[in-house]
Design a protein around this motif. Structure first.
Motif, PDB file in Angstrom:
ATOM      1  N   TYR A  96      24.899  56.158  93.308  1.00  0.00           N
ATOM      2  CA  TYR A  96      26.315  56.444  93.427  1.00  0.00           C
ATOM      3  C   TYR A  96      27.226  55.412  94.205  1.00  0.00           C
ATOM      4  CZ  TYR A  96      24.423  61.261  92.215  1.00  0.00           C
ATOM      5  OH  TYR A  96      23.569  62.196  91.816  1.00  0.00           O
ATOM      6  N   LEU A  97      26.740  54.271  94.422  1.00  0.00           N
ATOM      7  CA  LEU A  97      27.465  53.359  95.331  1.00  0.00           C
ATOM      8  C   LEU A  97      27.445  51.989  94.511  1.00  0.00           C
ATOM      9  CD1 LEU A  97      25.697  53.692  98.731  1.00  0.00           C
ATOM     10  CD2 LEU A  97      27.964  54.800  97.918  1.00  0.00           C
ATOM     11  N   ARG A 145      32.524  55.854  85.861  1.00  0.00           N
ATOM     12  CA  ARG A 145      32.965  55.370  84.718  1.00  0.00           C
ATOM     13  C   ARG A 145      34.738  55.849  84.640  1.00  0.00           C
ATOM     14  NH1 ARG A 145      29.848  59.701  83.799  1.00  0.00           N
ATOM     15  NH2 ARG A 145      30.912  61.398  82.586  1.00  0.00           N
ATOM     16  N   LYS A 146      35.290  55.584  83.581  1.00  0.00           N
ATOM     17  CA  LYS A 146      36.697  55.525  83.583  1.00  0.00           C
ATOM     18  C   LYS A 146      36.848  57.419  83.622  1.00  0.00           C
ATOM     19  CE  LYS A 146      40.565  53.521  83.076  1.00  0.00           C
ATOM     20  NZ  LYS A 146      40.932  52.566  84.211  1.00  0.00           N
ATOM     21  N   GLY A 147      37.807  57.337  84.776  1.00  0.00           N
ATOM     22  CA  GLY A 147      37.946  58.948  85.233  1.00  0.00           C
ATOM     23  C   GLY A 147      36.955  59.662  85.812  1.00  0.00           C
ATOM     24  N   VAL A 148      35.931  58.900  86.013  1.00  0.00           N
ATOM     25  CA  VAL A 148      34.536  59.504  86.962  1.00  0.00           C
ATOM     26  C   VAL A 148      33.994  58.606  87.966  1.00  0.00           C
ATOM     27  CG1 VAL A 148      32.371  60.565  86.592  1.00  0.00           C
ATOM     28  CG2 VAL A 148      33.926  60.962  84.860  1.00  0.00           C
ATOM     29  N   HIS A 149      34.104  59.191  89.329  1.00  0.00           N
ATOM     30  CA  HIS A 149      33.774  58.242  90.303  1.00  0.00           C
ATOM     31  C   HIS A 149      32.872  59.564  91.391  1.00  0.00           C
ATOM     32  CE1 HIS A 149      35.397  54.675  88.786  1.00  0.00           C
ATOM     33  NE2 HIS A 149      36.555  55.372  88.686  1.00  0.00           N
ATOM     34  N   ARG A 150      31.886  59.514  91.261  1.00  0.00           N
ATOM     35  CA  ARG A 150      30.959  60.329  91.904  1.00  0.00           C
ATOM     36  C   ARG A 150      30.107  59.838  93.038  1.00  0.00           C
ATOM     37  NH1 ARG A 150      27.868  64.470  88.471  1.00  0.00           N
ATOM     38  NH2 ARG A 150      26.235  62.840  88.440  1.00  0.00           N
ATOM     39  N   TYR A 151      30.356  60.631  94.290  1.00  0.00           N
ATOM     40  CA  TYR A 151      29.494  60.221  95.380  1.00  0.00           C
ATOM     41  C   TYR A 151      28.455  61.461  95.858  1.00  0.00           C
ATOM     42  CZ  TYR A 151      32.455  56.383  95.512  1.00  0.00           C
ATOM     43  OH  TYR A 151      33.324  55.208  95.168  1.00  0.00           O
ATOM     44  N   CYS A 152      27.472  61.100  96.494  1.00  0.00           N
ATOM     45  CA  CYS A 152      26.555  62.015  96.902  1.00  0.00           C
ATOM     46  C   CYS A 152      26.386  61.994  98.255  1.00  0.00           C
ATOM     47  CB  CYS A 152      24.932  61.640  96.218  1.00  0.00           C
ATOM     48  SG  CYS A 152      23.658  62.836  96.598  1.00  0.00           S
ATOM     49  N   ILE A 153      27.308  63.196  98.805  1.00  0.00           N
ATOM     50  CA  ILE A 153      27.663  62.966 100.263  1.00  0.00           C
ATOM     51  C   ILE A 153      26.771  64.239 100.952  1.00  0.00           C
ATOM     52  CG2 ILE A 153      29.110  63.170 101.858  1.00  0.00           C
ATOM     53  CD1 ILE A 153      29.679  60.753  99.984  1.00  0.00           C
ATOM     54  N   ASP A 161      18.966  51.077  88.559  1.00  0.00           N
ATOM     55  CA  ASP A 161      19.096  51.228  87.176  1.00  0.00           C
ATOM     56  C   ASP A 161      20.603  51.315  86.910  1.00  0.00           C
ATOM     57  OD1 ASP A 161      19.266  51.770  84.489  1.00  0.00           O
ATOM     58  OD2 ASP A 161      17.957  53.155  84.356  1.00  0.00           O
ATOM     59  N   PRO A 162      21.160  50.178  85.994  1.00  0.00           N
ATOM     60  CA  PRO A 162      22.673  50.323  86.026  1.00  0.00           C
ATOM     61  C   PRO A 162      23.037  51.592  85.132  1.00  0.00           C
ATOM     62  CG  PRO A 162      21.605  47.979  85.116  1.00  0.00           C
ATOM     63  CD  PRO A 162      20.449  48.989  85.517  1.00  0.00           C
ATOM     64  N   LYS A 163      22.254  52.118  84.439  1.00  0.00           N
ATOM     65  CA  LYS A 163      22.384  53.227  83.541  1.00  0.00           C
ATOM     66  C   LYS A 163      22.715  54.467  84.396  1.00  0.00           C
ATOM     67  CE  LYS A 163      20.005  51.948  79.417  1.00  0.00           C
ATOM     68  NZ  LYS A 163      18.864  52.254  78.221  1.00  0.00           N
ATOM     69  N   GLU A 164      22.058  54.621  85.641  1.00  0.00           N
ATOM     70  CA  GLU A 164      22.314  55.537  86.772  1.00  0.00           C
ATOM     71  C   GLU A 164      23.656  55.434  87.083  1.00  0.00           C
ATOM     72  OE1 GLU A 164      19.105  57.014  89.351  1.00  0.00           O
ATOM     73  OE2 GLU A 164      17.563  55.876  88.024  1.00  0.00           O
ATOM     74  N   LEU A 165      23.746  54.223  87.413  1.00  0.00           N
ATOM     75  CA  LEU A 165      25.378  54.025  88.187  1.00  0.00           C
ATOM     76  C   LEU A 165      26.340  54.146  87.274  1.00  0.00           C
ATOM     77  CD1 LEU A 165      26.564  53.126  90.731  1.00  0.00           C
ATOM     78  CD2 LEU A 165      26.262  50.509  89.901  1.00  0.00           C
ATOM     79  N   SER A 166      26.263  53.963  86.224  1.00  0.00           N
ATOM     80  CA  SER A 166      27.236  54.088  85.176  1.00  0.00           C
ATOM     81  C   SER A 166      27.458  55.619  84.731  1.00  0.00           C
ATOM     82  CB  SER A 166      27.000  53.612  83.782  1.00  0.00           C
ATOM     83  OG  SER A 166      26.008  53.809  82.936  1.00  0.00           O
ATOM     84  N   HIS A 167      26.529  56.348  84.905  1.00  0.00           N
ATOM     85  CA  HIS A 167      26.820  57.984  84.876  1.00  0.00           C
ATOM     86  C   HIS A 167      27.568  58.252  85.960  1.00  0.00           C
ATOM     87  CE1 HIS A 167      25.758  62.158  84.035  1.00  0.00           C
ATOM     88  NE2 HIS A 167      25.291  62.240  85.219  1.00  0.00           N
ATOM     89  N   ASN A 168      27.632  57.798  86.895  1.00  0.00           N
ATOM     90  CA  ASN A 168      28.359  58.332  87.956  1.00  0.00           C
ATOM     91  C   ASN A 168      29.610  57.717  88.223  1.00  0.00           C
ATOM     92  OD1 ASN A 168      26.212  60.106  89.200  1.00  0.00           O
ATOM     93  ND2 ASN A 168      25.085  58.483  89.839  1.00  0.00           N
TER      94      ASN A 168
END
Length: 447
Positions: free
Chosen positions: A245-246, A197-205, A188-195
């Protein structure tokens, strides 16, 4: 990020004549367990092995997908015999424990990937060395291809660290403030955009990475649809537990600011729109999913694109995937358990590469054997991939991943390349290169 004034790569060739650099000959190397151990001990060296004693070791193989076709075991993923030999060499050095794991594609069957015979060999090593060995599937989301069922939350989120690079992300310069452009196939693109976006780049490590003293990255050297090649840098994508997250590419053609395909094409644009409609609903086989999926296929057929042009950023113009890969490597080296970046490396990261038989053609999921005939060991992932791409006769300036890797390894005075214990230059390495069949969309990147 990954540079080191004492950077090195040791490459060992497993052939002496062109006749020996053939798939039938090199594939037999995997069957000689004792010789494999000797090769690996030799290339790792006593200095590294002595540093392992009493340490927590994290091993990350390439377990991208289970076998689906004949002869894939030698070119699809890190060969099990190569992994067992490396594990034996590490156990001889007396670590306190070893964790081995990966996050394959969501449709990979773990039971088919690692069969009973593999687990029996691991159990035998546990009994012999009395050292804890854990085998882990890092995926939080899996997909059963036969039942079309998505299974979420396979592991609790507490097993992972949500690491936000923010403005320090390599993705930040191409992040659109107004549009959610990042995409990853079948999510889902919406899930990816939550992680992202400008100033936010989250990964699930996976937290195991941050608890390790030494990381041994064990890629299979192959071609790759989205980065041209996959080696030490790309292999660390598997420490992330969920694909939402990728970012793998950006929506649209290059004419409208995306990198999914070159230029612009109305029908491809509509095909992408259909994919956005289908994948959020993909929890089971239903008519809604089928409708949007087949409509997307129809628009693609109407696009009259070249046969080698694909969606999902599978071409040499992909400007997203390499950035995500570099983010993960930054986290792997400098990331702390509190979710912040340190100015100094937090753990030692090495790469032991399975290039005995590599993969070429439509990689990473459908490669055919490439008789590369080498193994390599390095403390610099960027240096490794520059060398491996050279051996594969890629034009290094035309691959985003290698062109930017050069910026990390700096100049020749900052690293040393050993080939069969002899110091050589990068240009010298071309003498041992082999023609490779690139993935579709990457033909113009070969020398």
């Amino acid at each position: 990020m990954i540079n080191n004034n004492d950077s090195f790569i040791r490459i060992k060739t497993l052939f002496t004549t062109p006749e020996q650099r053939k798939v039938p000959v090199l594939s037999k190397v995997y069957d000689d367990h004792e010789k494999l151990i000797l090769y690996i001990r030799s290339i790792m060296g006593e200095r590294f092995l002595s540093s392992v004693k009493g340490k927590k070791v994290f091993i990350k193989p390439n377990w991208v997908m289970h076998l689906r076709r004949e002869n894939e075991e030698i070119c699809l993923h890190t060969h099990h015999n190569f992994l067992i030999a490396a594990l034996t060499a590490v156990l001889d050095a007396e670590p306190s424990m070893v964790t081995i794991g990966d996050a394959p594609v969501q449709g990979c069957s773990w039971k088919l990937l690692l069969n009973d015979a593999f687990y029996k060999r691991i159990d035998n090593l546990k009994d012999s060395y009395r050292i804890p060995i854990e085998i882990k599937d890092f995926r939080r989301v899996t997909f059963d291809i036969q039942t079309q069922e998505v299974k979420k939350d396979q592991h609790p989120l507490s097993d992972y660290l949500i690491f936000d690079l923010g403005e320090n992300s390599y993705l930040e310069p191409v992040t659109d403030e107004k549009k959610d452009r990042f995409r990853v196939g079948k999510y889902d693109p919406k899930e990816l955009s939550h992680n992202h976006r400008k100033g936010v780049h989250r990964y699930c490590i996976i937290k195991d990475l941050f608890e390790a003293d030494i990381v041994i990255n064990m890629p299979k050297i192959k071609t790759h649809q989205k980065t041209g090649m996959t080696g030490a840098l790309k292999n660390l994508v598997g420490v992330n537990g969920e694909k939402a997250y990728l970012p793998h590419h950006m929506f649209g053609g290059t004419a409208i600011g995306g990198d999914c395909y070159p230029g612009k094409n109305l029908f491809l644009h509509l095909s992408e729109k259909c994919a956005d409609k289908a994948f959020p609903k993909r929890t089971k086989r239903n008519y809604d999913v089928l409708f949007w999926t087949y409509l997307g296929v129809l628009f693609r057929e109407l696009s009259c694109i070249k046969k080698d042009c694909r969606l999902s950023g599978s071409w040499h113009g992909n400007d997203t995937c390499w950035r995500m890969v570099f983010d993960l490597n930054k986290i792997a080296v400098y990331g702390k358990i509190d979710g912040t970046l340190s100015d100094t490396p937090q753990r030692n990261l090495y790469s032991l590469c399975d290039g005995i038989i590599g993969g070429q053609g439509d990689g990473p999921l459908s490669p055919v054997p490439l008789p590369l005939g080498i193994i390599s060991f390095t403390n610099n992932s960027a240096l490794n991939d520059v060398c491996m791409s050279t051996l594969m006769q890629y034009d290094l300036d035309k691959l985003n991943i290698t062109r930017n890797a050069f910026k990390l390894i700096k100049d020749e005075s900052s690293y040393t390349i050993y080939l069969d214990d002899n110091i050589i230059t990068l240009s010298d390495l071309l003498q041992w290169s082999i023609p490779v069949v690139p993935p579709p969309g990457w033909e113009d990147c070969i020398l």
